[in-house]
Motif scaffolding. Structure first.
Motif, PDB file in Angstrom:
ATOM      1  N   LYS B 148    -130.627   6.954 114.530  1.00 38.29           N
ATOM      2  CA  LYS B 148    -129.359   7.645 114.388  1.00 38.29           C
ATOM      3  C   LYS B 148    -128.148   6.734 114.602  1.00 38.29           C
ATOM      4  CE  LYS B 148    -128.968  12.395 115.135  1.00 38.29           C
ATOM      5  NZ  LYS B 148    -128.937  13.525 116.091  1.00 38.29           N
ATOM      6  N   HIS B 149    -128.271   5.806 115.549  1.00 38.97           N
ATOM      7  CA  HIS B 149    -127.063   5.076 115.936  1.00 38.97           C
ATOM      8  C   HIS B 149    -127.047   3.597 115.582  1.00 38.97           C
ATOM      9  CE1 HIS B 149    -126.788   8.628 118.695  1.00 38.97           C
ATOM     10  NE2 HIS B 149    -125.623   8.645 118.058  1.00 38.97           N
ATOM     11  N   VAL B 150    -128.201   2.981 115.353  1.00 34.44           N
ATOM     12  CA  VAL B 150    -128.181   1.540 115.091  1.00 34.44           C
ATOM     13  C   VAL B 150    -128.401   1.223 113.617  1.00 34.44           C
ATOM     14  CG1 VAL B 150    -129.186  -0.698 115.672  1.00 34.44           C
ATOM     15  CG2 VAL B 150    -128.980   1.078 117.432  1.00 34.44           C
ATOM     16  N   THR B 151    -129.542   1.670 113.086  1.00 32.51           N
ATOM     17  CA  THR B 151    -129.830   1.305 111.703  1.00 32.51           C
ATOM     18  C   THR B 151    -129.426   2.397 110.715  1.00 32.51           C
ATOM     19  OG1 THR B 151    -132.098   2.075 112.031  1.00 32.51           O
ATOM     20  CG2 THR B 151    -131.706  -0.285 112.269  1.00 32.51           C
ATOM     21  N   GLN B 152    -128.900   3.496 111.219  1.00 33.72           N
ATOM     22  CA  GLN B 152    -128.451   4.616 110.376  1.00 33.72           C
ATOM     23  C   GLN B 152    -129.514   5.047 109.374  1.00 33.72           C
ATOM     24  OE1 GLN B 152    -125.489   5.604 111.341  1.00 33.72           O
ATOM     25  NE2 GLN B 152    -124.736   3.759 112.337  1.00 33.72           N
ATOM     26  N   GLY B 153    -130.746   4.942 109.767  1.00 33.54           N
ATOM     27  CA  GLY B 153    -131.840   5.361 108.884  1.00 33.54           C
ATOM     28  C   GLY B 153    -133.144   4.875 109.469  1.00 33.54           C
ATOM     29  N   PHE B 154    -134.252   5.354 108.885  1.00 29.24           N
ATOM     30  CA  PHE B 154    -135.560   4.942 109.389  1.00 29.24           C
ATOM     31  C   PHE B 154    -135.710   3.443 109.231  1.00 29.24           C
ATOM     32  CE2 PHE B 154    -136.061   9.387 108.115  1.00 29.24           C
ATOM     33  CZ  PHE B 154    -136.509   9.909 109.328  1.00 29.24           C
ATOM     34  N   SER B 155    -136.316   2.796 110.231  1.00 34.14           N
ATOM     35  CA  SER B 155    -136.373   1.332 110.177  1.00 34.14           C
ATOM     36  C   SER B 155    -137.499   0.765 111.032  1.00 34.14           C
ATOM     37  CB  SER B 155    -135.052   0.745 110.678  1.00 34.14           C
ATOM     38  OG  SER B 155    -134.897   1.031 112.042  1.00 34.14           O
ATOM     39  N   ALA B 156    -137.873  -0.466 110.706  1.00 33.15           N
ATOM     40  CA  ALA B 156    -138.866  -1.175 111.504  1.00 33.15           C
ATOM     41  C   ALA B 156    -138.378  -1.350 112.928  1.00 33.15           C
ATOM     42  CB  ALA B 156    -139.162  -2.535 110.879  1.00 33.15           C
ATOM     43  N   LEU B 157    -137.073  -1.600 113.068  1.00 33.92           N
ATOM     44  CA  LEU B 157    -136.515  -1.807 114.397  1.00 33.92           C
ATOM     45  C   LEU B 157    -136.735  -0.572 115.280  1.00 33.92           C
ATOM     46  CD1 LEU B 157    -134.912  -3.697 116.245  1.00 33.92           C
ATOM     47  CD2 LEU B 157    -132.824  -2.573 115.451  1.00 33.92           C
ATOM     48  N   MET B 232    -144.142   7.672 112.643  1.00 31.13           N
ATOM     49  CA  MET B 232    -143.782   8.708 111.664  1.00 31.13           C
ATOM     50  C   MET B 232    -142.337   9.139 111.855  1.00 31.13           C
ATOM     51  SD  MET B 232    -147.273  10.896 112.030  1.00 31.13           S
ATOM     52  CE  MET B 232    -146.653  12.414 111.354  1.00 31.13           C
ATOM     53  N   LEU B 233    -141.868   9.083 113.095  1.00 31.57           N
ATOM     54  CA  LEU B 233    -140.517   9.536 113.411  1.00 31.57           C
ATOM     55  C   LEU B 233    -139.480   8.427 113.291  1.00 31.57           C
ATOM     56  CD1 LEU B 233    -142.273  11.811 114.535  1.00 31.57           C
ATOM     57  CD2 LEU B 233    -140.878  11.825 116.591  1.00 31.57           C
ATOM     58  N   THR B 234    -139.958   7.185 113.093  1.00 35.22           N
ATOM     59  CA  THR B 234    -139.018   6.068 113.183  1.00 35.22           C
ATOM     60  C   THR B 234    -139.074   5.113 111.978  1.00 35.22           C
ATOM     61  OG1 THR B 234    -140.690   4.913 114.479  1.00 35.22           O
ATOM     62  CG2 THR B 234    -138.943   6.019 115.698  1.00 35.22           C
ATOM     63  N   ALA B 235    -140.271   4.605 111.679  1.00 32.55           N
ATOM     64  CA  ALA B 235    -140.392   3.609 110.612  1.00 32.55           C
ATOM     65  C   ALA B 235    -140.630   4.289 109.264  1.00 32.55           C
ATOM     66  CB  ALA B 235    -141.520   2.636 110.916  1.00 32.55           C
ATOM     67  N   LEU B 236    -141.138   5.508 109.331  1.00 33.20           N
ATOM     68  CA  LEU B 236    -141.349   6.380 108.178  1.00 33.20           C
ATOM     69  C   LEU B 236    -142.443   5.922 107.227  1.00 33.20           C
ATOM     70  CD1 LEU B 236    -140.174   9.038 107.106  1.00 33.20           C
ATOM     71  CD2 LEU B 236    -138.836   7.668 105.491  1.00 33.20           C
ATOM     72  N   GLY B 237    -142.360   4.650 106.749  1.00 33.47           N
ATOM     73  CA  GLY B 237    -143.343   4.184 105.765  1.00 33.47           C
ATOM     74  C   GLY B 237    -142.644   3.616 104.556  1.00 33.47           C
ATOM     75  N   SER B 238    -143.395   2.833 103.782  1.00 32.52           N
ATOM     76  CA  SER B 238    -142.804   2.214 102.598  1.00 32.52           C
ATOM     77  C   SER B 238    -143.941   1.783 101.694  1.00 32.52           C
ATOM     78  CB  SER B 238    -141.966   1.009 103.021  1.00 32.52           C
ATOM     79  OG  SER B 238    -141.846   0.116 101.952  1.00 32.52           O
ATOM     80  N   SER B 239    -143.726   1.859 100.390  1.00 33.21           N
ATOM     81  CA  SER B 239    -144.813   1.484  99.486  1.00 33.21           C
ATOM     82  C   SER B 239    -144.728   0.016  99.090  1.00 33.21           C
ATOM     83  CB  SER B 239    -144.793   2.374  98.240  1.00 33.21           C
ATOM     84  OG  SER B 239    -143.529   2.271  97.632  1.00 33.21           O
ATOM     85  N   VAL B 240    -143.700  -0.665  99.576  1.00 30.20           N
ATOM     86  CA  VAL B 240    -143.595  -2.100  99.274  1.00 30.20           C
ATOM     87  C   VAL B 240    -143.594  -2.907 100.569  1.00 30.20           C
ATOM     88  CG1 VAL B 240    -142.364  -1.788  97.116  1.00 30.20           C
ATOM     89  CG2 VAL B 240    -141.081  -1.963  99.254  1.00 30.20           C
ATOM     90  N   ILE B 241    -143.860  -4.193 100.398  1.00 31.40           N
ATOM     91  CA  ILE B 241    -143.813  -5.078 101.555  1.00 31.40           C
ATOM     92  C   ILE B 241    -142.361  -5.258 101.971  1.00 31.40           C
ATOM     93  CG2 ILE B 241    -144.168  -7.450 102.339  1.00 31.40           C
ATOM     94  CD1 ILE B 241    -146.651  -7.533 100.543  1.00 31.40           C
ATOM     95  N   THR B 246    -134.202  -3.505 109.307  1.00 28.74           N
ATOM     96  CA  THR B 246    -133.345  -2.317 109.269  1.00 28.74           C
ATOM     97  C   THR B 246    -133.793  -1.322 108.204  1.00 28.74           C
ATOM     98  OG1 THR B 246    -131.806  -3.273 107.682  1.00 28.74           O
ATOM     99  CG2 THR B 246    -131.369  -3.694 110.018  1.00 28.74           C
ATOM    100  N   LYS B 247    -134.900  -1.650 107.507  1.00 24.52           N
ATOM    101  CA  LYS B 247    -135.363  -0.774 106.422  1.00 24.52           C
ATOM    102  C   LYS B 247    -136.649  -0.052 106.815  1.00 24.52           C
ATOM    103  CE  LYS B 247    -132.297  -1.463 103.346  1.00 24.52           C
ATOM    104  NZ  LYS B 247    -131.726  -2.808 103.310  1.00 24.52           N
ATOM    105  N   PRO B 248    -136.900   1.076 106.155  1.00 25.92           N
ATOM    106  CA  PRO B 248    -138.173   1.759 106.418  1.00 25.92           C
ATOM    107  C   PRO B 248    -139.333   0.821 106.143  1.00 25.92           C
ATOM    108  CG  PRO B 248    -136.747   3.133 105.070  1.00 25.92           C
ATOM    109  CD  PRO B 248    -136.076   1.797 105.184  1.00 25.92           C
ATOM    110  N   THR B 249    -140.364   0.932 106.940  1.00 21.64           N
ATOM    111  CA  THR B 249    -141.491   0.007 106.866  1.00 21.64           C
ATOM    112  C   THR B 249    -142.775   0.778 107.069  1.00 21.64           C
ATOM    113  OG1 THR B 249    -140.065  -1.648 107.877  1.00 21.64           O
ATOM    114  CG2 THR B 249    -142.413  -2.142 107.833  1.00 21.64           C
ATOM    115  N   SER B 250    -143.818   0.286 106.428  1.00 22.69           N
ATOM    116  CA  SER B 250    -145.099   0.951 106.603  1.00 22.69           C
ATOM    117  C   SER B 250    -145.901   0.251 107.701  1.00 22.69           C
ATOM    118  CB  SER B 250    -145.886   0.922 105.294  1.00 22.69           C
ATOM    119  OG  SER B 250    -146.932   1.855 105.371  1.00 22.69           O
ATOM    120  N   SER B 251    -147.055   0.830 108.020  1.00 16.46           N
ATOM    121  CA  SER B 251    -147.978   0.178 108.946  1.00 16.46           C
ATOM    122  C   SER B 251    -149.366   0.684 108.586  1.00 16.46           C
ATOM    123  CB  SER B 251    -147.634   0.528 110.388  1.00 16.46           C
ATOM    124  OG  SER B 251    -148.129   1.811 110.700  1.00 16.46           O
TER     125      SER B 251
END
Lengths: 267, 295, 284
Positions: B148-157, B232-241, B246-251
């Motif tokens: 909510k306050h740092v990356t303004q979106g789901f992120s690896a951080l 699930m609540l933070t990094a969300l996931g991503s279909s690319v590497i 600061t971007k959504p990331t998978s695991s």
């Protein structure tokens, strides 16, 4: 068949008439390490017999062989005969054997979760023997009287035994061993963790107890053996070196090793 | 001094010894039941998962649902792999470790140095409580703080923040325990030479306790590698590497969750789980090995 | 020289205080996030069993999830108890220091290493069909299935602590009991276990705390119906799995309510863990 050495040794070993307990060729080995070698000895009824020797000589190992404690551990093997009142107890169930012999340990070890009262009758409780309240009260009072603890604890019987002083705890442990009316009491350096006053009390107690029980006492303290024992066993490197009336052994030891030990040359 | 002569009490030794035996058999049976799940689970993963594992599986990104469906229809192996998950796990766990290790080590050293201080007691208790916080709650926290306050979106951080808070108390605890086992004489010898304290820490304590510290760190990593819920609540996931924190990331666990929910991809859950399990077990066993060698 | 000592001290203490800041910040943020929901529903949030996100009729009550969490966790503890108790006796008493204990002990530790989601998969694809074949309703989803998996997951936590404590019971205490003629079983039940009692209890409490917060495996097996479970085989939902399930599409009052549930979960696990740690501290 005995090697020359053993034959000589046997001359230094007192023969007891009508012993209550006899060990015949008793050996104890930890894995391949023989800690007690071929000990044969008889114990006199209603007397205190002290087992002495430098640390590591096998005196505690010998004592623990008598009520077959070694069978709790897989790597220890005991061979030979143990004859109690004419009956070989090596093939009996350990449950029966151990009930006929009380044991007291180096450090006072009352059961920490039980009250003083429950500690005294722990033997009955553990063996699943149901007693009436009156019987239990009798046993507790009599056993605590026997160890001169009754007056000190009669008002706190239902407190935990661990709150007592070290000396009181050890007397409680003796009471626990007495409650079952055993024939023999085995004590493994029972005063080594106690102060001199508590030690003196236990020593007085043992002298009194021999009227009703046969007492075998392991001690590293020669003065203690001299003070309270009637017979003394001296062990060295797992062998029984000498066995005699205590007075005789202390004034006139036969084996040179006994003499050296008693005069403080080693130990 | 009266002695009860006629104490011929029945000892029921027969039935007591029987009970004794039966109890032991019960213990053995129940212990076997206890450990059977680990064998069953690993067995299942291997049997169902090994076929999908190949080089492609490790270096390619996840296929889309349509690709997977076609290949299943043609009876082929599902194309692609879980490279986006592997790199995501690597990125987030590494970042979490970078955040948690220094803080954890320093806090552990503080606790060790100030055993009896009240503040140390408070910190130790809070660290213990933190260790018990459910990982999903840590996910919520990282969402509230970072998403909510740092990356303004789901992120690896954000994901790493949640994992770092999870790792922190474990590292604190293991650091303190490790240092407690170092003989005081070693430390005093250095201090007696007039060595400044920070040098004693860096040049004596940390090297001496190194394997202990490493064990704690590896174990804490092995605990967070498989975490799904907080990510699930933070990094969300991503279909690319993705390497941008600061971007959504998978695991890997996030991908398993996606595959589980997608009927076309469901065949991939076993191989992904097998790989995940393998990584976790490897960390686990390595840290145990180090700990065992130390003794 | 003096300066460097001071700086070292300041660095140590200020970094250590971070953990207090983090914990304090967590409480602050959870409370802050939950305020809109608590303002709207008040205490009713905890006692209401109606969770309805439909616009216009929005109402959020946590009761189904609180009961779901407690029910699965208690049931898991009951299932885990005999297994974990036996295993800790196996490791700490009967086969202490034996090779077989090392192997079994390692395997129990590995149980703790299996990720929650893998437990969930195994529960879904192996355990659930098995229970269905035994006649379990709702295609095998429900409180009971989730509890079995939870039980397996918490066994290592309960076992490792009680096994250590049982192994630490002094041998002269046990020998005293043997010297009175007791069998091994009698020694174990009357001396060893009572002496290790508080450690064993603490282990189960900490394991219970674990169960309360488990998310993925429960989510995949409990059935995710937002109702108070009507029985052991009924479906339900837990606090943790509700958050995992509904977070994606949440905002506004719903998000606040999910955070409120997170807060309740946080407090609940905090209390349980504090009790467990307190018992352990008292033991030392």
């Amino acid at each position: 068949m005995l090697p020359e050495e053993d034959k000589n040794m046997n001359e230094n070993i007192l023969e007891i008439k009508d012993p209550v307990l006899t060990l015949e060729g008793l050996s104890v080995a930890y894995d391949t390490n023989v800690a007690v070698k071929n000990v044969s000895v008889g114990f006199k009824k209603n007397s205190v017999t002290a087992i002495m020797g430098p640390s590591g000589c096998g005196k505690s190992t010998l004592l623990r062989a008598i009520n077959r404690m070694h069978e709790l551990y897989e790597n220890i093997e005991t061979t030979g005969k143990i004859i109690l009142n004419g009956q070989d107890i090596m093939d009996m169930s350990t449950i029966k054997v151990r009930r006929r012999m009380g044991m007291v340990f180096q450090r006072p070890n009352p059961f920490p979760t039980m009250s003083i009262y429950d500690n005294v009758i722990a033997g009955y409780k553990l063996n699943g023997i149901k007693l009436k309240k009156g019987q239990k009260d009798d046993i507790v009072e009599r056993s605590l009287q026997d160890v001169t603890l009754w007056d000190e604890v009669k008002d706190s019987l239902f407190k935990k035994g661990t709150f007592l002083s070290g000396g009181q705890q050890q007397r409680l442990c003796i009471a626990r061993a007495l409650a079952f009316s055993p024939e023999i009491i085995l004590l493994d350096e029972p005063t080594s963790a106690l102060d001199p006053i508590a030690t003196a009390k236990i020593e007085d107690l043992l002298v009194k107890l021999k009227e009703s029980y046969t007492i075998i006492l392991v001690t590293h303290n020669m003065a203690q053996a001299a003070r309270i024992s009637d017979y003394s066993l001296f062990m060295y490197l797992g062998e029984l070196v000498e066995y005699d009336k205590t007075k005789k052994m202390f004034t006139n030891p036969k084996d040179i090793r006994t003499e050296e030990y008693l005069t403080g040359k080693f130990g | 001094m009266v002695k009860e002569k006629d104490s011929v009490i029945k000892d029921h030794s027969g039935s007591r010894l029987l009970k004794d035996k039966i109890f032991l058999i019960g213990i053995i049976i129940f212990s076997v039941i206890t450990i059977s799940p680990i064998l069953l689970i690993i067995g299942k993963l291997i049997v169902k998962g090994y076929r999908q594992i190949s080089l492609d599986f490790l270096i390619e990104t996840t296929p889309n649902t349509f690709e997977a469906m076609t290949s299943i229809a043609n009876g082929e192996r599902i194309p692609g792999g879980i490279a986006n998950g592997i790199t995501g796990t690597l990125l987030m766990v590494l970042l979490a470790a970078v955040i948690a290790i220094p803080i954890g080590l320093i806090t552990g050293i503080y606790l060790y140095e100030n055993q009896e201080k009240r503040l140390a007691g408070v910190i130790r208790n809070i660290s213990d409580i933190l260790q018990g916080v459910p990982s999903i709650v840590l996910g919520l926290i990282a969402y509230l703080w970072v998403v909510k306050h740092v990356t303004q979106g789901f992120s690896a951080l954000a994901g790493s923040t949640a994992l770092a808070i999870m790792m922190l108390p474990m590292i604190v605890r293991s650091t303190e325990e490790t240092f407690k086992m170092i003989p005081n004489a070693i430390k005093e010898a250095a201090l007696a030479l007039g060595v400044p304290y920070y040098r004693v820490i860096l040049q004596i304590l940390i090297p001496t306790g190194f394997s202990g510290l490493l064990t704690g760190i590896l174990l804490s990593i092995s605990r967070v590698i498989g975490e799904t819920a907080p990510l699930m609540l933070t990094a969300l996931g991503s279909s690319v590497i993705n390497w941008d924190v600061t971007k959504p990331t998978s695991s890997i666990p996030l991908l398993i969750w996606e595959f589980y929910n997608d009927p076309n991809m469901v065949d991939l859950i076993w191989s992904s789980s097998l790989l995940l399990m393998g990584i976790v077990l490897a960390f686990n066993l390595i840290s145990k090995q180090i700990a065992a060698r130390r003794r | 020289m003096v300066n460097s000592e001071k700086i070292t001290k300041i660095v140590l203490i200020s970094v250590s205080l971070l953990i207090i800041v983090i914990a304090g910040g967590m409480v602050f943020s959870l409370f802050g996030g939950a305020i809109p929901s608590f303002k709207e529903f008040g205490l009713k949030f905890i006692v209401s069993n109606n969770w309805n996100p439909t616009e216009g009729k929005e109402n959020y009550g946590a009761l189904p999830f609180i009961t779901g969490t407690l029910l699965t966790s208690v049931l898991a503890l009951i299932i885990a108890l005999p297994l974990s108790f036996s295993t800790s006796l196996f490791l700490g008493e009967y086969y202490r220091n034996k090779r077989i204990s090392k192997i079994i002990g390692t395997m129990v530790d590995l149980l703790a290493g299996i990720p929650s989601i893998v437990y969930g998969l195994w529960g879904f694809y192996v355990l659930r069909p098995f229970l269905v074949s035994l006649g379990a309703p709702n295609q095998g989803f429900g409180v009971f299935t989730a509890s079995i998996i939870l039980a397996i997951m918490i066994i290592p936590y309960a076992t490792s602590l009680s096994n250590e404590i049982i192994a630490m019971v002094p041998s002269d205490l046990k020998e005293a009991a043997y010297s009175l003629g007791a069998t091994r079983l009698e020694v174990v039940l009357n001396v060893t276990v009572p002496a290790a009692r508080s450690g064993v209890v603490a282990g189960y409490i900490l394991a219970f705390g674990r169960a309360l917060g488990e998310t993925m495996a429960v989510t995949m097996l409990i059935g995710n119906s937002n109702l108070v479970p009507k029985g052991l085989f009924a479906t339900g939902n837990s606090m943790a799995s509700l958050i995992a399930n509904q977070f994606g599409e949440a905002d506004g009052l719903k998000l606040s309510s999910l955070i409120a549930i997170g807060l309740i979960l946080f407090i609940l696990t905090g209390i349980i863990n504090a009790i467990g740690k307190f018992i352990i501290k008292k033991m030392e």
